[in-house]
Design a protein around this motif. Sequence first.
Motif, PDB file in Angstrom:
ATOM      1  N   GLN A  67      -1.081  15.182 -16.847  1.00  0.00           N
ATOM      2  CA  GLN A  67      -0.018  15.914 -17.535  1.00  0.00           C
ATOM      3  C   GLN A  67      -0.363  17.395 -17.656  1.00  0.00           C
ATOM      4  OE1 GLN A  67       0.700  14.500 -21.470  1.00  0.00           O
ATOM      5  NE2 GLN A  67       2.375  15.894 -21.836  1.00  0.00           N
ATOM      6  N   TRP A  70       0.596  19.106 -14.539  1.00  0.00           N
ATOM      7  CA  TRP A  70       2.060  19.179 -14.458  1.00  0.00           C
ATOM      8  C   TRP A  70       2.581  20.286 -15.369  1.00  0.00           C
ATOM      9  CZ3 TRP A  70       6.253  18.833 -17.659  1.00  0.00           C
ATOM     10  CH2 TRP A  70       7.483  18.692 -17.038  1.00  0.00           C
ATOM     11  N   THR A  98      12.459  20.300 -13.594  1.00  0.00           N
ATOM     12  CA  THR A  98      12.009  18.931 -13.370  1.00  0.00           C
ATOM     13  C   THR A  98      12.654  18.338 -12.126  1.00  0.00           C
ATOM     14  OG1 THR A  98      11.650  18.625 -15.736  1.00  0.00           O
ATOM     15  CG2 THR A  98      11.798  16.639 -14.402  1.00  0.00           C
ATOM     16  N   LEU A 101      10.976  19.937  -9.127  1.00  0.00           N
ATOM     17  CA  LEU A 101       9.634  19.394  -8.918  1.00  0.00           C
ATOM     18  C   LEU A 101       9.698  17.965  -8.380  1.00  0.00           C
ATOM     19  CD1 LEU A 101       7.832  20.720 -12.125  1.00  0.00           C
ATOM     20  CD2 LEU A 101       7.330  21.371  -9.769  1.00  0.00           C
ATOM     21  N   ALA A 105       8.131  15.997  -4.871  1.00  0.00           N
ATOM     22  CA  ALA A 105       6.955  15.284  -5.372  1.00  0.00           C
ATOM     23  C   ALA A 105       6.381  14.369  -4.294  1.00  0.00           C
ATOM     24  CB  ALA A 105       7.334  14.458  -6.600  1.00  0.00           C
ATOM     25  N   TRP A 108       0.185  11.133  -5.905  1.00  0.00           N
ATOM     26  CA  TRP A 108      -1.071  11.779  -6.225  1.00  0.00           C
ATOM     27  C   TRP A 108      -2.209  10.930  -5.677  1.00  0.00           C
ATOM     28  CZ3 TRP A 108      -2.233  16.421  -8.317  1.00  0.00           C
ATOM     29  CH2 TRP A 108      -3.553  16.637  -8.661  1.00  0.00           C
TER      30      TRP A 108
END
Length: 128
Positions: A67, A70, A98, A101, A105, A108
Amino acid sequence: MTASSRNSVFYQQFLQLVEDANPTGEIWIVTDNLSSHNSLSTRTWLEDHPRIHHAFIPVGACWLNLQEGWWRIFRKTALAGRSFANRDDIEHATTLATSQLNSRAKPWVWGRPAPPTRLLRRRYVYTV
């Protein structure tokens, strides 16, 4: 979700939205040690919602908290150099940033990529 405060009431509303959006299966929430995440009212609320489980990031392991990364990206894209007249403007900037993004995305992946393979040096043998 935007909230006017980071207290237990708004956190429980957020958890309810997550639960409503995911009607089946277990839900794991990875969170930091903010007091609203571990308050008595939140723990009581979680007892009534057994599908939701908390996994707390250990104190002193902030690098595990995705987080934070982010938020750094979010502050640069949505909030940097801007002033807002009211809460609706902040909510609009948040929603827009948001969605932008999320549109680019990617999953990860923890860890580093494998180092490139090292070519062996030629070994020369000299004879006299």
